[in-house]
Design an enzyme around this catalytic site. Structure first.
Site, PDB file in Angstrom:
ATOM      1  N   LYS A 187       0.782  -1.195   0.175  1.00 52.80           N
ATOM      2  CA  LYS A 187      -0.418  -0.091  -0.434  1.00 52.80           C
ATOM      3  C   LYS A 187       0.820   1.156   0.050  1.00 52.80           C
ATOM      4  O   LYS A 187       1.599   1.473   1.062  1.00 52.80           O
ATOM      5  CB  LYS A 187      -0.725   0.328   1.296  1.00 52.80           C
ATOM      6  N   GLU A 262      10.217   2.119  10.660  1.00 49.64           N
ATOM      7  CA  GLU A 262      11.060   2.398   9.434  1.00 49.64           C
ATOM      8  C   GLU A 262       9.743   4.485   9.907  1.00 49.64           C
ATOM      9  O   GLU A 262       9.578   4.744   9.098  1.00 49.64           O
ATOM     10  CB  GLU A 262      11.551   2.260   8.438  1.00 49.64           C
ATOM     11  N   CYS A 297      14.131  10.593   5.546  1.00 44.71           N
ATOM     12  CA  CYS A 297      14.285  10.447   6.966  1.00 44.71           C
ATOM     13  C   CYS A 297      15.106  10.444   7.555  1.00 44.71           C
ATOM     14  O   CYS A 297      14.864  11.263   8.527  1.00 44.71           O
ATOM     15  CB  CYS A 297      13.810   8.581   7.118  1.00 44.71           C
ATOM     16  N   GLU A 396      10.224  16.981  13.541  1.00 46.59           N
ATOM     17  CA  GLU A 396      11.312  16.781  11.738  1.00 46.59           C
ATOM     18  C   GLU A 396       9.668  17.976  11.668  1.00 46.59           C
ATOM     19  O   GLU A 396       8.919  17.529  11.060  1.00 46.59           O
ATOM     20  CB  GLU A 396      10.129  14.905  11.484  1.00 46.59           C
TER      21      GLU A 396
HETATM   22  N1  NAD Z   1      13.409   5.388   8.343  1.00 48.92           N
HETATM   23  C1  NAD Z   1      12.679   5.573   6.993  1.00 48.92           C
HETATM   24  O1  NAD Z   1      13.882   4.628   7.161  1.00 48.92           O
HETATM   25  C2  NAD Z   1      11.973   6.463   6.463  1.00 48.92           C
HETATM   26  C3  NAD Z   1      11.595   6.168   4.852  1.00 48.92           C
HETATM   27  C4  NAD Z   1      10.971   7.496   4.264  1.00 48.92           C
HETATM   28  C5  NAD Z   1      10.219   8.385   5.113  1.00 48.92           C
HETATM   29  N2  NAD Z   1      10.491   7.811   6.619  1.00 48.92           N
HETATM   30  C6  NAD Z   1       9.249   8.466   7.425  1.00 48.92           C
HETATM   31  O2  NAD Z   1       7.881   8.839   6.703  1.00 48.92           O
HETATM   32  C7  NAD Z   1       7.089  10.254   6.838  1.00 48.92           C
HETATM   33  C8  NAD Z   1       6.672  10.749   5.773  1.00 48.92           C
HETATM   34  O3  NAD Z   1       5.734   9.737   5.252  1.00 48.92           O
HETATM   35  P1  NAD Z   1       4.748   9.889   4.849  1.00 48.92           P
HETATM   36  O4  NAD Z   1       3.767  11.406   5.242  1.00 48.92           O
HETATM   37  O5  NAD Z   1       4.282   9.701   4.042  1.00 48.92           O
HETATM   38  O6  NAD Z   1       4.120   9.119   6.499  1.00 48.92           O
HETATM   39  P2  NAD Z   1       2.382   8.769   6.822  1.00 48.92           P
HETATM   40  O7  NAD Z   1       2.387   7.621   8.096  1.00 48.92           O
HETATM   41  O8  NAD Z   1       1.365   9.754   6.919  1.00 48.92           O
HETATM   42  O9  NAD Z   1       1.950   7.516   5.635  1.00 48.92           O
HETATM   43  C9  NAD Z   1       2.547   6.612   5.791  1.00 48.92           C
HETATM   44  C10 NAD Z   1       2.182   5.745   4.800  1.00 48.92           C
HETATM   45  O10 NAD Z   1       0.961   5.119   5.572  1.00 48.92           O
HETATM   46  C11 NAD Z   1      -0.445   4.752   5.379  1.00 48.92           C
HETATM   47  N3  NAD Z   1      -1.036   5.443   6.598  1.00 48.92           N
HETATM   48  C12 NAD Z   1      -1.491   6.535   7.095  1.00 48.92           C
HETATM   49  N4  NAD Z   1      -2.669   6.706   8.200  1.00 48.92           N
HETATM   50  C13 NAD Z   1      -2.677   5.431   7.625  1.00 48.92           C
HETATM   51  C14 NAD Z   1      -3.851   4.406   9.425  1.00 48.92           C
HETATM   52  N5  NAD Z   1      -3.959   4.965   9.810  1.00 48.92           N
HETATM   53  N6  NAD Z   1      -3.086   3.201   9.113  1.00 48.92           N
HETATM   54  C15 NAD Z   1      -2.367   2.451   7.961  1.00 48.92           C
HETATM   55  N7  NAD Z   1      -2.031   3.181   6.891  1.00 48.92           N
HETATM   56  C16 NAD Z   1      -1.909   4.475   7.451  1.00 48.92           C
HETATM   57  C17 NAD Z   1      -0.337   6.463   4.450  1.00 48.92           C
HETATM   58  O11 NAD Z   1      -0.905   6.083   3.221  1.00 48.92           O
HETATM   59  C18 NAD Z   1       1.051   5.793   3.867  1.00 48.92           C
HETATM   60  O12 NAD Z   1       0.580   5.003   2.600  1.00 48.92           O
HETATM   61  C19 NAD Z   1       8.553  10.965   7.331  1.00 48.92           C
HETATM   62  O13 NAD Z   1       8.072  11.079   9.493  1.00 48.92           O
HETATM   63  C20 NAD Z   1       9.901   9.909   7.393  1.00 48.92           C
HETATM   64  O14 NAD Z   1      10.530   9.999   8.306  1.00 48.92           O
HETATM   65  C21 NAD Z   1      11.682   7.210   6.795  1.00 48.92           C
HETATM   66  C1  BTL Z   2      17.254   6.828   2.555  1.00 48.28           C
HETATM   67  N1  BTL Z   2      15.863   6.956   1.489  1.00 48.28           N
HETATM   68  C2  BTL Z   2      17.416   8.290   1.107  1.00 48.28           C
HETATM   69  C3  BTL Z   2      16.542   6.512   0.333  1.00 48.28           C
HETATM   70  C4  BTL Z   2      14.972   7.449   2.453  1.00 48.28           C
HETATM   71  C5  BTL Z   2      14.161   8.035   3.250  1.00 48.28           C
HETATM   72  O1  BTL Z   2      14.120   8.878   3.830  1.00 48.28           O
END
Ligand code: NAD
Ligand code: BTL
Length: 506
Positions: A187, A262, A297, A396
């Protein structure tokens, strides 16, 4: 400037074919650099999740698993390599799709697609190697028992991913899950799903067995939540915000379902005054927070500068920031595109105005670039006079915004670096390598970079501590996420075990 790509109209990819969402809903796709609606994606609901999970379950069990989950790793590796080859064949098209979907510079999208292909190839290698690791004997201190270990796929896995690296973040989960023999429901984020749907088309083209990978697009609450709470989904791998992770963990906990998370970060980059080449350090600081518009992230969004170098460093940082080409991400040489959506744009602007109202100084940027009247563009922004209680220091932003603090001593730098409830990454830049090693040991994070920021290597573990999540992706750790370890023990003596007394013969 590259021509925008044609946007295919796709359905949901379930059971090896395409289906319209049961309720017929779709979500518009907006190019964040132009604000134009360029297409739409299906909006799945719980009814579609049911179908996708059922397809994944029957693919897992089909023919006693001999078609996929109990097939050899070498068999699965062939499919993963075929996916990688198709990605390479379509790299320009996929990169353009990702560019208009997410706003990231085209050159970055091309690099991401290279990483996607490399990740599928890498896990094809680990799938093959898995065959040789089965039946690994365990050395025991007695002779009457012999024990070995089997590594088996966990089952049907739910993979929920974010928008910042849409296909790459999905691949970090799909490739190891399939290598392990799991079947999956992916998803992706509703804000950028186009390339993940194209992955469905690639699976179809290469003849991946039906139902092994199912792709459900839609809103988190409608399409993500039912995956997390589904009784026939055996594990959830999630990348996204810390806030959403709590909802997912709560749902998964009801079934004691394993999760790997993550999440976000507020990573520090510590720069000492002994660097001979200040520009080299400045470039890494820029890469650490302006690459992908800071929507990373692991962005090193807290810059810690040794007092003696701070003024000179900031002067150069501003000069370099002024030199970044900010443009439509399809333009040649673009180095800062738009952020992903209007919502994200407004969130970032609010962070900047709160920082200003809390007393910080916007040293550079903070606004929409004057030459771009449309699109969700934000200048690279450098914020100084920051205190540790300010929101800009603690939370963040997920945008091209770096905040700066000055330190005097190494111990003060370490204290500031660890002053966060996150623990994803951190970096240190110094010509004194002993100092770098010392600091690498004490930064509380899953990743530490020395004299750089952000390199991401498919072979090395990736993941965080504290509220940045748990579990590790990439490398062999990424494969372990999708494997269950089974102990098989055999009693191998001819005699009775002898604990109970044999009844006397009648
Ligand atoms: N640690 C890592 O490797 C990494 C990598 C990329 C992004 N991120 C983090 O992701 C965040 C940004 O991404 P985002 O805005 O898409 O995050 P988000 O949490 O809003 O959404 C992530 C995913 O979860 C889904 N989602 C939302 N609500 C849900 C629920 N109640 N139940 C199940 N799924 C649900 C969304 O539709 C999406 O597919 C930032 O905090 C970033 O740091 C972390
Ligand atoms: C690791 N990287 C940079 C590809 C994805 C994190 O958001």
């Amino acid at each position: 400037m590259a021509a925008p790509p044609a946007i295919p109209r796709r359905g949901l990819f379930i059971g090896g074919g395409w289906r319209e969402p049961t309720l017929g809903r779709r979500i518009p796709v907006i190019n964040p650099a132009t604000e134009d609606t360029i297409g739409d994606i299906p909006a799945a609901t719980v009814e579609d999740v049911e179908l996708a999970v059922a397809a994944a379950r029957s693919a897992f069990l089909l023919d006693g698993g001999s078609r996929w989950s109990r097939a050899s790793g070498a068999t699965r590796a062939k499919y993963l390599n075929a996916i990688a080859a198709k990605i390479k064949e379509k790299i320009s098209y996929l990169a353009l799709l990702e560019t208009v979907d997410s706003g990231k510079p085209k050159d970055e999208a091309v690099a991401d697609m290279d990483d996607v292909a490399a990740c599928f190839e890498y896990y094809a290698g680990l799938a093959e190697a898995l065959d040789g690791k089965q039946h690994a004997p365990i050395s025991l201190p007695m002779e009457e028992f012999k024990t070995y270990v089997l590594k088996e796929p966990i089952g049907v896995v739910g993979l929920i991913t974010p928008w910042n690296y849409p296909l790459l973040m999905a691949t970090w989960k799909v490739a190891p899950a399939l290598a392990a023999g799991c079947t999956a429901v992916l998803k992706p984020s509703e804000l950028a799903s186009l390339t993940c749907l194209e992955l469905g088309a690639i699976c179809e083209e290469i003849g991946l067995p039906s139902g092994v990978l199912n792709i459900i697009t839609g809103l988190g609450a409608d399409a993500g939540a039912p995956i997390a709470s589904h009784p026939h989904v055996d594990k959830i791998a999630f990348t996204g915000s810390t806030a959403t992770s709590k909802t997912i963990m709560t749902a998964a906990a009801q079934m004691v379902k394993p999760v790997s998370l993550e999440l976000g970060g507020k990573s520090p980059l510590v720069i000492f005054d002994d660097v001979a080449d200040i520009d080299k350090a400045v470039e890494w600081a820029m890469f650490g927070c302006f690459f992908n518009g800071g929507q990373v992230c692991s962005a090193t969004s807290r810059l810690l500068l040794r007092e003696k170098i701070a003024e000179r460093f900031l002067d150069r940082l501003v000069e370099w920031a002024k030199n970044i080409k900010i443009s439509d991400p399809l333009e040649e040489g673009c180095r800062l595109g738009s952020v992903v959506s209007k919502g994200q744009y407004e969130k970032i602007k609010k962070f900047i105005s709160t920082a200003r109202s809390e007393g910080a100084t916007i040293l550079h940027g903070g606004d929409r670039p004057k030459h771009l009247g449309k699109g969700f563009f934000i200048e690279p922004t450098i914020i100084t006079d920051v205190s540790t209680s300010m929101q800009i220091w603690r939370e963040e932003v997920f945008g091209p915004v770096i905040c700066v603090k000055v330190f005097k001593t190494e111990s003060e730098a370490i204290e500031l670096a660890n002053d966060t409830h996150y623990g994803l990454a951190g970096g240190v830049i110094s010509d004194d390598l002993e100092r770098c090693e010392r600091i690498a040991k004490v930064i509380h994070s899953g990743i530490v970079w020395i004299n750089c920021s952000q390199p991401t290597l498919v072979q090395a573990p990736w993941g965080g501590n504290k509220q940045s999540g748990f579990g590790r992706e990439l490398g062999e750790w990424g494969l372990e996420n999708y494997l269950s370890v089974k102990q098989v023990t055999r009693y191998c003596k001819d005699e009775l075990y002898g604990w109970y007394q044999r009844p006397s013969k009648l």
